[in-house]
Motif scaffolding. Structure first.
Motif, short mmCIF file in Angstrom:
data_model
loop_
_atom_site.label_atom_id
_atom_site.label_comp_id
_atom_site.label_asym_id
_atom_site.label_seq_id
_atom_site.Cartn_x
_atom_site.Cartn_y
_atom_site.Cartn_z
N TYR A 9 0.83 -1.38 0.00
CA TYR A 9 0.01 0.01 -0.10
C TYR A 9 0.79 1.43 0.01
O TYR A 9 1.84 1.40 0.59
N PHE A 11 -0.30 5.04 1.20
CA PHE A 11 -1.20 6.03 1.81
C PHE A 11 -0.91 7.12 1.24
O PHE A 11 0.15 7.75 1.28
N LYS A 36 -4.64 4.03 -1.31
CA LYS A 36 -5.59 4.47 -0.25
C LYS A 36 -5.42 5.89 -0.03
O LYS A 36 -4.31 6.38 0.36
N TYR A 38 -6.74 9.59 2.08
CA TYR A 38 -7.36 10.05 3.27
C TYR A 38 -7.52 11.55 3.19
O TYR A 38 -6.43 11.93 2.85
N ALA A 44 -6.01 7.87 8.49
CA ALA A 44 -4.57 7.04 7.92
C ALA A 44 -4.34 6.20 9.12
O ALA A 44 -4.07 5.04 8.94
N ILE A 55 3.97 6.17 3.05
CA ILE A 55 2.66 7.17 3.24
C ILE A 55 3.08 8.59 2.75
O ILE A 55 4.26 9.16 3.38
#
Length: 167
Positions: A9, A11, A36, A38, A44, A55
């Motif tokens: 992932y 973020f 993903k 946020y 998150a 991230i």
């Protein structure tokens, strides 16, 4: 709910939805990560069990929620829970103090929003991927060398045992 450990992932945490979507589109075309988005750091942090590798975290996260934590506060929470995550701070601020603060609390890099931000982000993620590949190869080589050393010690001990037995 079982978490698929093979899914990697990224973020994206920014309270500006257009910024998040543009960056998501840009990175989706270039990388195989599941991305993903946020609109708050708190959102998150709640999903950290997904074990994101990267991230991208905006410094100012209070455009819509005045009481939202800022990026450095979220960075501290993330590093406390998931110290190996690579956090790239993204900000419209070009103040050196913010960049230094971010790095002090564990940010991998700091990117200033602007016309080169997305390509810079791509380069940073490529560097993170390369570092990850090197670490994986290093781990494999260490395991091979350890196995060879154990095998060599076994052969030496077996040879000594055979010589002692022949006497």
């Amino acid at each position: 709910m079982a978490i698929d450990q093979s899914t990697q992932y990224i973020f994206l945490v920014d309270d500006e939805p257009i910024q998040n979507e543009m960056l998501k589109d840009y990175l989706s075309e270039r990388f195989e990560y599941k991305i993903k988005t946020y609109d708050s750091g708190e959102g998150a942090v709640k999903d950290m069990q997904l074990n994101p590798q990267i991230i991208v975290l905006d410094y100012h996260l209070n455009a819509h929620l005045p009481n939202a934590q800022n990026g450095v506060e979220v960075l501290k929470s993330i590093k406390e829970m998931h110290p190996e995550a690579k956090v790239i701070m993204l900000s419209g601020q070009d103040k050196i103090e913010i960049a230094v603060d971010s790095m002090k609390y564990g940010a991998y890099d700091y990117v200033i929003k602007g016309e080169t931000a997305f390509s810079r982000m791509e380069n940073i993620i490529n560097n993170i991927d390369e570092l990850s590949n090197i670490k994986a190869a290093n781990k494999t080589y260490r395991a091979i060398i350890t196995s060879l050393i154990v095998g060599l010690i076994f052969i030496i001990l077996l040879s000594i045992f055979m010589v002692m037995r022949l006497r």
